[in-house]
Design a protein around this motif. Structure first.
Motif, PDB file in Angstrom:
ATOM      1  N   TRP A 213      17.789  62.355  39.692  1.00  0.00           N
ATOM      2  CA  TRP A 213      17.552  61.330  38.669  1.00  0.00           C
ATOM      3  C   TRP A 213      18.517  61.504  37.500  1.00  0.00           C
ATOM      4  N   ARG A 214      18.785  62.770  37.122  1.00  0.00           N
ATOM      5  CA  ARG A 214      19.674  63.036  35.997  1.00  0.00           C
ATOM      6  C   ARG A 214      21.125  62.710  36.342  1.00  0.00           C
ATOM      7  N   ASN A 215      21.528  62.934  37.581  1.00  0.00           N
ATOM      8  CA  ASN A 215      22.932  62.752  37.975  1.00  0.00           C
ATOM      9  C   ASN A 215      23.236  61.389  38.577  1.00  0.00           C
ATOM     10  N   GLU A 216      22.234  60.725  39.153  1.00  0.00           N
ATOM     11  CA  GLU A 216      22.490  59.464  39.841  1.00  0.00           C
ATOM     12  C   GLU A 216      21.585  58.327  39.375  1.00  0.00           C
ATOM     13  N   GLY A 217      20.281  58.582  39.340  1.00  0.00           N
ATOM     14  CA  GLY A 217      19.337  57.497  39.069  1.00  0.00           C
ATOM     15  C   GLY A 217      19.471  56.898  37.688  1.00  0.00           C
ATOM     16  N   PHE A 218      19.252  57.715  36.647  1.00  0.00           N
ATOM     17  CA  PHE A 218      19.324  57.193  35.282  1.00  0.00           C
ATOM     18  C   PHE A 218      20.731  56.742  34.894  1.00  0.00           C
ATOM     19  N   PRO A 219      21.800  57.502  35.216  1.00  0.00           N
ATOM     20  CA  PRO A 219      23.145  57.001  34.872  1.00  0.00           C
ATOM     21  C   PRO A 219      23.459  55.652  35.502  1.00  0.00           C
ATOM     22  N   ASN A 220      23.098  55.475  36.777  1.00  0.00           N
ATOM     23  CA  ASN A 220      23.361  54.185  37.419  1.00  0.00           C
ATOM     24  C   ASN A 220      22.608  53.057  36.735  1.00  0.00           C
ATOM     25  N   ARG A 221      21.371  53.322  36.346  1.00  0.00           N
ATOM     26  CA  ARG A 221      20.566  52.280  35.709  1.00  0.00           C
ATOM     27  C   ARG A 221      21.105  51.937  34.325  1.00  0.00           C
ATOM     28  N   SER A 222      21.442  52.950  33.533  1.00  0.00           N
ATOM     29  CA  SER A 222      21.922  52.695  32.176  1.00  0.00           C
ATOM     30  C   SER A 222      23.298  52.033  32.174  1.00  0.00           C
ATOM     31  N   VAL A 223      24.179  52.453  33.082  1.00  0.00           N
ATOM     32  CA  VAL A 223      25.509  51.841  33.156  1.00  0.00           C
ATOM     33  C   VAL A 223      25.415  50.396  33.643  1.00  0.00           C
ATOM     34  N   SER A 224      24.562  50.130  34.609  1.00  0.00           N
ATOM     35  CA  SER A 224      24.385  48.754  35.082  1.00  0.00           C
ATOM     36  C   SER A 224      23.842  47.861  33.976  1.00  0.00           C
ATOM     37  N   ALA A 225      22.880  48.383  33.208  1.00  0.00           N
ATOM     38  CA  ALA A 225      22.344  47.602  32.091  1.00  0.00           C
ATOM     39  C   ALA A 225      23.430  47.292  31.072  1.00  0.00           C
ATOM     40  N   CYS A 226      24.279  48.279  30.766  1.00  0.00           N
ATOM     41  CA  CYS A 226      25.366  48.057  29.803  1.00  0.00           C
ATOM     42  C   CYS A 226      26.380  47.056  30.342  1.00  0.00           C
ATOM     43  N   ALA A 227      26.753  47.188  31.612  1.00  0.00           N
ATOM     44  CA  ALA A 227      27.766  46.293  32.188  1.00  0.00           C
ATOM     45  C   ALA A 227      27.283  44.845  32.196  1.00  0.00           C
ATOM     46  N   TRP A 228      26.049  44.622  32.621  1.00  0.00           N
ATOM     47  CA  TRP A 228      25.536  43.254  32.675  1.00  0.00           C
ATOM     48  C   TRP A 228      25.301  42.687  31.278  1.00  0.00           C
TER      49      TRP A 228
END
Length: 285
Positions: A213-228
């Motif tokens: 979650w620390r290395n993949e889950g949360f970073p993917n979610r936060s970066v996707s939210a920022c990009a969109w």
């Protein structure tokens, strides 16, 4: 000869009967949006060119630290590239403006795109540092602090720009409640930026290991939210600036106060939302 005199009289009559918009060349102005738009367009274009070069390098490169960090940086670079390119184009339109109020309105909307997307591009660089294993001496932590300071500075400049814009549009007859509203919005954005920057990653949901979650889950979610968020809100600001440039000059003779209020607050709030998601997408190292 008589036809020439009649034509000349009609022309003079039209000039006196048709109100003309105030241009940025008439009167005393503290700052001229049209004069600065050319330099701003070039700056945004060069910035977008560097971002595009970074996109090409990421696509063609082979990151040492895995593809995950590189992909996150690529998503953020793509989202801010379109905003910077649109901002450069919109500033170039302002360089040909003859209506001062319309130039100021389009300029403040374009400035909101630049203020937010510049911070997003630095967040992308932080992820690329991890992708290429460039964090042996705390480089990512330094970038994290730099991103926070940049976001706070952008929020401050957006607040000042909103107050200056409303004063220019309403001939310095801005009610006190609106200035207080802009200041409150600016403080809210700056506080949200600080809280999102300092807030740790949430706990891993059930069925996901804390490490994943620390290395993949949360970073993917936060970066996707920022990009969109960057794509959507920058697009709204760009479309609004394009619509403003197409409104006839008769509308700008007497601008309704609500237009100045709405246009003054929109870049601050929309760009502030991008800034908050950007600092939330910073790598947590």
């Amino acid at each position: 000869m008589d036809q020439y005199l009649n034509w000349h009289a009609i022309l003079l009559l039209n000039n006196f009967s048709t109100p003309k918009p105030a241009t940025c060349e008439s009167g005393i102005l503290e700052w001229n949006q049209v004069e600065s738009a050319g330099a701003m367009s070039a700056f945004c274009g060069i910035f977008a060119g560097f971002v595009f070069a970074g996109i090409i390098m990421v696509i063609g490169g082979n990151p040492q630290g895995g593809d995950g960090h590189s992909s996150r940086g690529l998503r953020l670079l793509l989202s801010c590239f379109f905003g910077l390119a649109a901002s450069s184009y919109l500033y170039s339109i302002v360089t040909g403006e003859l209506v001062c109020s319309r130039a100021f309105t389009a300029g403040v909307l374009s400035g909101g795109i630049l203020a937010a997307d510049a911070v997003v591009s630095v967040v992308a660089l932080a992820w690329l540092l991890l992708a290429n294993e460039r964090n042996k001496h705390g480089e990512v932590r330094f970038f994290s602090g730099l991103i926070h300071l940049s976001a706070q500075f952008s929020a401050l400049m957006l607040t000042v720009s909103s107050i200056s814009f409303s004063g220019r549009m309403l001939n310095s007859q801005v009610p006190l409640w609106f200035n207080l509203l802009v200041l409150a919005s600016g403080v809210t954005v700056m506080s949200a930026v600080f809280l999102c920057w300092r807030k740790p990653s949430p706990d891993a949901p059930s069925g996901t290991t804390p490490e994943r979650w620390r290395n993949e889950g949360f970073p993917n979610r936060s970066v996707s939210a920022c990009a969109w968020t960057t794509l959507v809100l920058s697009g709204i600001l760009a479309v609004s600036a394009g619509v403003v440039s197409g409104i006839p000059h008769e509308f700008w003779l007497h601008v309704p106060p609500w237009v100045a209020y709405l246009t003054g607050e929109a870049p601050l709030l929309l760009s502030g939302a991008i800034l908050t998601t950007a600092v939330r997408a910073v790598p947590k190292i």
